[in-house]
Write a protein that holds these residues in place. Sequence first.
Motif, PDB file in Angstrom:
ATOM      1  N   VAL A  41     -46.499 -16.674 -26.691  1.00 35.89           N
ATOM      2  CA  VAL A  41     -45.693 -16.848 -25.555  1.00 35.89           C
ATOM      3  C   VAL A  41     -46.509 -16.971 -24.145  1.00 35.89           C
ATOM      4  O   VAL A  41     -46.261 -17.876 -23.335  1.00 35.89           O
ATOM      5  N   ALA A  42     -47.726 -16.421 -24.185  1.00 34.31           N
ATOM      6  CA  ALA A  42     -48.411 -16.688 -22.880  1.00 34.31           C
ATOM      7  C   ALA A  42     -48.843 -18.321 -22.946  1.00 34.31           C
ATOM      8  O   ALA A  42     -48.843 -18.959 -21.882  1.00 34.31           O
ATOM      9  N   TRP A  43     -49.136 -18.783 -24.031  1.00 31.91           N
ATOM     10  CA  TRP A  43     -49.614 -20.242 -24.119  1.00 31.91           C
ATOM     11  C   TRP A  43     -48.271 -21.206 -23.757  1.00 31.91           C
ATOM     12  O   TRP A  43     -48.480 -22.106 -23.034  1.00 31.91           O
ATOM     13  N   GLU A  44     -47.064 -20.722 -24.273  1.00 33.70           N
ATOM     14  CA  GLU A  44     -46.118 -21.468 -23.789  1.00 33.70           C
ATOM     15  C   GLU A  44     -45.686 -21.385 -22.412  1.00 33.70           C
ATOM     16  O   GLU A  44     -45.163 -22.416 -21.765  1.00 33.70           O
ATOM     17  N   THR A  45     -45.823 -20.230 -21.788  1.00 37.44           N
ATOM     18  CA  THR A  45     -45.654 -20.390 -20.405  1.00 37.44           C
ATOM     19  C   THR A  45     -46.284 -21.228 -19.679  1.00 37.44           C
ATOM     20  O   THR A  45     -46.041 -21.732 -18.587  1.00 37.44           O
ATOM     21  N   LEU A  46     -47.775 -21.406 -20.060  1.00 36.95           N
ATOM     22  CA  LEU A  46     -48.821 -22.372 -19.491  1.00 36.95           C
ATOM     23  C   LEU A  46     -48.116 -23.656 -19.223  1.00 36.95           C
ATOM     24  O   LEU A  46     -48.421 -24.380 -18.165  1.00 36.95           O
ATOM     25  N   ARG A  47     -47.455 -23.967 -20.456  1.00 31.71           N
ATOM     26  CA  ARG A  47     -46.942 -25.310 -20.198  1.00 31.71           C
ATOM     27  C   ARG A  47     -45.818 -25.582 -19.296  1.00 31.71           C
ATOM     28  O   ARG A  47     -45.556 -26.607 -19.062  1.00 31.71           O
ATOM     29  N   ALA A  48     -45.131 -24.414 -18.809  1.00 30.60           N
ATOM     30  CA  ALA A  48     -44.138 -24.622 -18.031  1.00 30.60           C
ATOM     31  C   ALA A  48     -44.357 -24.525 -16.541  1.00 30.60           C
ATOM     32  O   ALA A  48     -43.713 -24.676 -15.490  1.00 30.60           O
ATOM     33  N   LEU A  49     -45.916 -24.440 -16.087  1.00 30.76           N
ATOM     34  CA  LEU A  49     -46.230 -24.449 -14.819  1.00 30.76           C
ATOM     35  C   LEU A  49     -46.497 -25.901 -14.312  1.00 30.76           C
ATOM     36  O   LEU A  49     -46.908 -26.718 -14.980  1.00 30.76           O
ATOM     37  N   ARG A  50     -46.476 -25.991 -13.044  1.00 27.37           N
ATOM     38  CA  ARG A  50     -46.733 -27.272 -12.359  1.00 27.37           C
ATOM     39  C   ARG A  50     -48.499 -27.253 -12.253  1.00 27.37           C
ATOM     40  O   ARG A  50     -48.835 -26.393 -12.503  1.00 27.37           O
ATOM     41  N   ARG A  51     -48.759 -28.466 -11.730  1.00 24.88           N
ATOM     42  CA  ARG A  51     -50.285 -28.462 -11.571  1.00 24.88           C
ATOM     43  C   ARG A  51     -50.664 -27.603 -10.373  1.00 24.88           C
ATOM     44  O   ARG A  51     -49.905 -27.717  -9.408  1.00 24.88           O
ATOM     45  N   MET A  52     -51.901 -26.854 -10.465  1.00 30.62           N
ATOM     46  CA  MET A  52     -52.195 -25.879  -9.510  1.00 30.62           C
ATOM     47  C   MET A  52     -51.374 -24.790  -9.415  1.00 30.62           C
ATOM     48  O   MET A  52     -51.182 -24.008  -8.590  1.00 30.62           O
ATOM     49  N   GLY A  53     -50.498 -24.505 -10.587  1.00 39.48           N
ATOM     50  CA  GLY A  53     -49.590 -23.294 -10.716  1.00 39.48           C
ATOM     51  C   GLY A  53     -50.512 -22.147 -11.105  1.00 39.48           C
ATOM     52  O   GLY A  53     -51.808 -22.178 -11.370  1.00 39.48           O
ATOM     53  N   ARG A  54     -49.921 -20.831 -10.812  1.00 42.26           N
ATOM     54  CA  ARG A  54     -50.733 -19.687 -11.341  1.00 42.26           C
ATOM     55  C   ARG A  54     -49.843 -18.793 -12.330  1.00 42.26           C
ATOM     56  O   ARG A  54     -48.554 -18.983 -12.142  1.00 42.26           O
ATOM     57  N   ILE A  55     -50.391 -18.121 -13.202  1.00 51.92           N
ATOM     58  CA  ILE A  55     -50.010 -17.280 -14.012  1.00 51.92           C
ATOM     59  C   ILE A  55     -50.650 -16.010 -13.992  1.00 51.92           C
ATOM     60  O   ILE A  55     -51.761 -15.770 -14.086  1.00 51.92           O
ATOM     61  N   ASN A  56     -49.815 -14.903 -14.453  1.00 53.05           N
ATOM     62  CA  ASN A  56     -50.172 -13.666 -14.433  1.00 53.05           C
ATOM     63  C   ASN A  56     -49.702 -13.003 -15.905  1.00 53.05           C
ATOM     64  O   ASN A  56     -48.729 -13.098 -16.105  1.00 53.05           O
TER      65      ASN A  56
END
Length: 338
Positions: free
Chosen positions: A238-253
């Motif tokens: 799920v964490a990996w799939e969430t990374l794909r939904a970010l824009r460039r220079m996005g942030r994930i927690n």
Amino acid sequence: PNDLRLGAVPKPHVDMGSALVKIEAAAVCASDIRIYKGDKAAKPGTILGHELAGTVVEVGSAGSAVQVGDRVTMYPVVACGRCFYCQQGYRNMCIARRTVGYEYDGGFAEYMLATREVLEQGNLVRVPDSVLAEEAALAEPLACCINGLQVLRLEPGESLLVVGAGPMVLMLTMLAKVSGAGRVIVSEPNEQRLEIAGRMGADVKANPAKEDLASKVKEVTGGLGADAAVVTVGAPDVAWETLRALRRMGRINLFAGFPRGSEAKVDLNLIHYGMTSVTASQSATLTQFRRALTLMATGKIDLNPLITHRFPLSQGLKAFEKKIALEGLKPEILAGLG
């Protein structure tokens, strides 16, 4: 692990510098379930429960930081006060930290002892008159959400993707909205919980079991992807799939804890070329804990709808059963044996 019992224990003895709290409400946390399953360690025989509220009924000295009759809740982290992280103000990152409900007996009991060091560190916090005990018991998880958004550096107007629709997601959603988030997107495969997220303020609801999450997020963000994301599910995929939904220079927690030894296959170039910031948060500071109470006292955050089950202490094991089965949102164990 897998050995949770209800039984009689001696009433805690109050000595010099300590205080006795009569518990009125204590909520079951996902961390309690992880302790039960063996994914997190706690001292064997410990009374669990770190989300709690009650009333002080006895103090060990006249100079105590609290008085008989005070309505209180508990910041659960007991820090050493000497290590690098404590000196920087991050008691939740203390190298030698101990925690109520892990190393100290917690709130799933009629009475709980607040030890001398707990009182000396200011961990027993008075509850504002306008906040009910059931709500005050949720100050700790709300504080964790405050920490999560501060780590993400979420700015007004930015889009936030929150993955999962359990109690923490709903708190994060409400908190993001009052903090000025531009668009909050909640991803959750359970349609009932997704509907609740909508009522709690989610602007966009996505069901990853029925649609591609990254495509959905980009569709509602002008093709860019989310500015920031919080993962409240301890599942590496799920964490990996969430990374794909970010824009460039996005942030994930990575907000949720993961099972021991968790690994994930990640295309590191997605992080490198996207200049993605991967962050995490756990627990909260005492300052954030106090801010959580302020948000409840001023009516900015209403956590009552999250409390979906209430049990007397004699039926406390049922609260765990509800949490394990993902029935409802936040089960609480209330005052008295019932």
